[in-house]
Design a protein around this motif. Structure first.
Motif, PDB file in Angstrom:
ATOM      1  N   TYR A  61       8.084  -2.689  -0.082  1.00 40.75           N
ATOM      2  CA  TYR A  61       6.809  -1.916  -0.510  1.00 40.75           C
ATOM      3  C   TYR A  61       5.737  -2.808  -0.730  1.00 40.75           C
ATOM      4  O   TYR A  61       5.748  -4.118  -0.959  1.00 40.75           O
ATOM      5  N   PHE A  62       4.335  -2.507  -0.283  1.00 40.33           N
ATOM      6  CA  PHE A  62       3.089  -3.238  -0.150  1.00 40.33           C
ATOM      7  C   PHE A  62       2.232  -2.669  -1.157  1.00 40.33           C
ATOM      8  O   PHE A  62       2.088  -1.170  -1.483  1.00 40.33           O
ATOM      9  N   VAL A  63       2.092  -3.414  -2.101  1.00 37.05           N
ATOM     10  CA  VAL A  63       1.336  -2.970  -3.499  1.00 37.05           C
ATOM     11  C   VAL A  63       0.006  -3.728  -3.528  1.00 37.05           C
ATOM     12  O   VAL A  63      -0.049  -4.916  -3.180  1.00 37.05           O
ATOM     13  N   LEU A 110      -8.007   3.357  -2.300  1.00 36.27           N
ATOM     14  CA  LEU A 110      -6.682   3.525  -3.061  1.00 36.27           C
ATOM     15  C   LEU A 110      -6.777   4.933  -4.077  1.00 36.27           C
ATOM     16  O   LEU A 110      -5.907   5.158  -4.901  1.00 36.27           O
ATOM     17  N   ASP A 111      -7.981   5.531  -4.240  1.00 35.38           N
ATOM     18  CA  ASP A 111      -8.201   6.498  -5.203  1.00 35.38           C
ATOM     19  C   ASP A 111      -7.322   7.564  -4.999  1.00 35.38           C
ATOM     20  O   ASP A 111      -7.098   8.434  -6.193  1.00 35.38           O
ATOM     21  N   MET A 160      -6.091   5.732   5.406  1.00 29.87           N
ATOM     22  CA  MET A 160      -6.727   4.829   4.522  1.00 29.87           C
ATOM     23  C   MET A 160      -7.439   4.158   5.362  1.00 29.87           C
ATOM     24  O   MET A 160      -7.514   3.864   6.821  1.00 29.87           O
ATOM     25  N   LYS A 161      -8.656   3.817   5.000  1.00 21.99           N
ATOM     26  CA  LYS A 161     -10.023   3.252   5.688  1.00 21.99           C
ATOM     27  C   LYS A 161     -10.107   1.897   5.504  1.00 21.99           C
ATOM     28  O   LYS A 161     -10.498   1.133   6.424  1.00 21.99           O
ATOM     29  N   MET A 168       0.512   1.071  -1.765  1.00 28.92           N
ATOM     30  CA  MET A 168      -0.338   1.761  -0.920  1.00 28.92           C
ATOM     31  C   MET A 168       0.480   1.889   0.481  1.00 28.92           C
ATOM     32  O   MET A 168       0.136   2.794   1.254  1.00 28.92           O
ATOM     33  N   HIS A 169       1.954   1.365   0.609  1.00 25.13           N
ATOM     34  CA  HIS A 169       2.696   1.711   1.663  1.00 25.13           C
ATOM     35  C   HIS A 169       3.968   1.212   1.429  1.00 25.13           C
ATOM     36  O   HIS A 169       4.355   0.431   0.625  1.00 25.13           O
ATOM     37  N   TYR A 170       5.279   2.116   2.018  1.00 25.28           N
ATOM     38  CA  TYR A 170       6.477   1.493   1.841  1.00 25.28           C
ATOM     39  C   TYR A 170       7.028   1.982   3.117  1.00 25.28           C
ATOM     40  O   TYR A 170       6.654   2.973   3.709  1.00 25.28           O
TER      41      TYR A 170
END
Length: 222
Positions: A77-79, A114-115, A108-109, A85-87
């Protein structure tokens, strides 16, 4: 012919520069390794937890869990800003062997885009603190009432403020409550107790602190 070669080199150079601009380091400064104890029910299936922590941004970290060191794969998990934001699933053997991990994230840009991601509803509210001695060390225990954390009713963080590091928590409200109470956010969480509604306690014990053994970066393709 020379003009064609010139424009080809210019195009390749521009592409390389563009790709470098889109690649963003996901900074980590410390690796924390926890084992849980007294966790016998279905809520605590993961025996081991590995966290890559950012000292300067409490909301940015990488984490994965293991039921056994013989696991074939893991979900990493990338938090960022306390939002996942990604897993992604990795072969455990290949992940351990990698010195650099790069991820391309669609949709994602940039890191702050993150909205559209869901936010955790877990809330921790500070109750009390006390000084305790564990393994000949003076620790400070911080008690929090938990809301919207599965079956957990109370969470206790045991922090060694004398160690070099930054307290780690999965929950943004931990940091907000600590700052609200003017408590120091220095040292490491050497134990975290999660108490459920039936009165049972699951303890996560810090077994190892290491330098990160790999670098991470995020690529934001068009």
């Amino acid at each position: 012919m020379k003009n064609s070669l010139f424009y080809c080199v210019l195009f390749i150079g521009a592409q390389l520069l563009f790709s470098q601009q889109k690649k963003t380091p996901f900074e980590v400064h410390q690796l924390l390794y926890y084992e849980n104890q007294n966790c016998t029910n279905e809520w605590y299936q993961n025996k081991y937890a590995v966290i890559y922590q950012n000292f300067y941004d409490s909301g940015q970290y990488i984490a994965y869990n293991l039921a056994s060191f013989n696991d074939q794969s893991i979900v990493v998990y990338f938090v960022n800003q306390h939002q996942v934001m990604h897993y992604e699933s990795f072969s455990l053997a290949r992940f351990n062997a990698a010195s650099n991990v790069e991820l391309a994230i669609q949709g994602m840009k940039h890191m702050k885009d993150l909205d559209h991601l869901p936010k955790s509803k877990t809330k921790l509210k500070f109750i009390k603190k006390e000084n305790v001695i564990r393994d000949h060390r003076m620790l400070t225990a911080y008690y929090f009432k938990a809301k919207n954390l599965e079956q957990v009713k109370e969470v206790v963080y045991y922090i060694d403020h004398g160690s070099s590091g930054t307290p780690f928590s999965y929950h943004e409200s931990f940091y907000k409550e600590m700052q609200k109470q003017n408590f120091p956010l220095i040292g490491n969480v050497v134990q975290r107790d999660e108490k459920d509604r039936e009165g049972e306690t699951c303890s996560y014990i810090l077994k190892s602190i290491q330098q990160p053994n790999k670098k991470f970066s995020i690529i934001f393709p068009e």
